[in-house]
Design a protein around this motif. Sequence first.
Motif, short mmCIF file in Angstrom:
data_model
loop_
_atom_site.label_atom_id
_atom_site.label_comp_id
_atom_site.label_asym_id
_atom_site.label_seq_id
_atom_site.Cartn_x
_atom_site.Cartn_y
_atom_site.Cartn_z
N ALA A 328 0.85 -1.18 0.00
CA ALA A 328 0.00 0.00 0.00
C ALA A 328 0.89 1.24 0.00
O ALA A 328 2.02 1.19 0.49
CB ALA A 328 -0.93 0.00 1.21
N ALA A 331 2.78 2.28 3.11
CA ALA A 331 3.88 1.42 3.56
C ALA A 331 5.21 1.84 2.96
O ALA A 331 6.25 1.71 3.61
CB ALA A 331 3.59 -0.03 3.19
N THR A 360 1.22 4.82 8.26
CA THR A 360 2.21 3.75 8.11
C THR A 360 2.13 2.79 9.28
O THR A 360 2.17 1.56 9.10
CB THR A 360 3.62 4.36 7.99
N TYR A 363 -0.98 0.65 9.00
CA TYR A 363 -0.78 -0.41 8.01
C TYR A 363 -0.03 -1.58 8.63
O TYR A 363 -0.39 -2.75 8.43
CB TYR A 363 0.00 0.14 6.81
#
Length: 388
Positions: A328, A331, A360, A363
């Motif tokens: 993603a 990330a 981040t 995630y």
Amino acid sequence: MTTLYPSAARPNHGVFVENRLRHLLAGGEATSTVLAPVPWFPSRSPRFGAWAAFASVPEVEERHGIAVHHPRYLALPGVGMLTNPPALHHALHAAALGLMRSGRTFDAVDGHYLFPDGVAAVWLARRLGLPVVLTARGSDVSLWPHRPLARRLIQGAMARADALIAVSAGLRDGLLELGAPPGKVTVLRNGVDLGLFRPPLQRESARAALGLGEEPVLLSVGLLIERKGHHHVIRALADLPGHRLLILGDGPDRASLASLAERCGVAGRVRFEGAVPHAALPRYYGAADAMVLASSREGWANVLLESMACGTPVVASPAWGSREAVAAPEAGIVLDAADPARIAEGVRRLLAAPPDRAATRAYAERFGWEQTTEGQLALFRRVLRWAA
């Protein structure tokens, strides 16, 4: 059993195997005794370098409540391809028999790394009449099978193992190419300790504590060996003026990497931090602007999850597992190739529009250990039913 396991003398060695085992045992359904052989060496004198570290490993220790035994085996330089599997097996068998005579009983062998560890683990399991599960971790599939003898032994171990674990889907494909039956391979990715690896409360303070200013800071984490690609990141730094690079890790290439930094004119912007204790890694991840993974071979690079869990996005090589871990925009970025030019371009692209650090971290929270632990327990239950 595995040679990839930490000890008091080498606390960072194979810590990813220890972490997976700790989470497996945390629920109480399974117990474990670790056999982590080390090469025999007669002297602890520092002049012998890494070999002296082997001599300093204790025979037996307890780590995180787990009994860890370090039997010695004879590792002969230059002929290890031939001698290490039987030498490991001999040491493991003697250690296992000693434990069994003292009253220990075992239901299965859990072997990590296919060569030579997995080969010896299969021989041991068959000799003791126990089922065996082997975990492939990266270079045991991408590197060792290029050697004909090792390839044959790995294929024999896979055929005789009761089950195989791959730490990424890419690594599973590598096992299938080697001839592993598809129904025998389970993908159980590595996880990240979300309690240990978390963003700093005050990032500015974390940076100041490391002596960092306002310049963009990159991390490169891992053993200082060729396949970890630190040399590519150093060369990329020449095209990233104003950026600073912290290299975390130790190994035989430290002097050559320092020399490379001098030749590239970036020595003043590169800091070699040495081998950082696992528990101290979060302060580096949390202080950095990006973590760069330039490895040529990985099964599943734990540093990716560790960095993201601390809120720091990554620029990753296309090694096995990278696209599964970095899936993603929040990330980070996976490169098509980990050469200096692409690394520099990837860093510029990421830092031109960096993701929100909270996103981040969010995630990374999907990569805790729970799913992997449940998968391990289910696999061992199944294997034990087959054995019964």
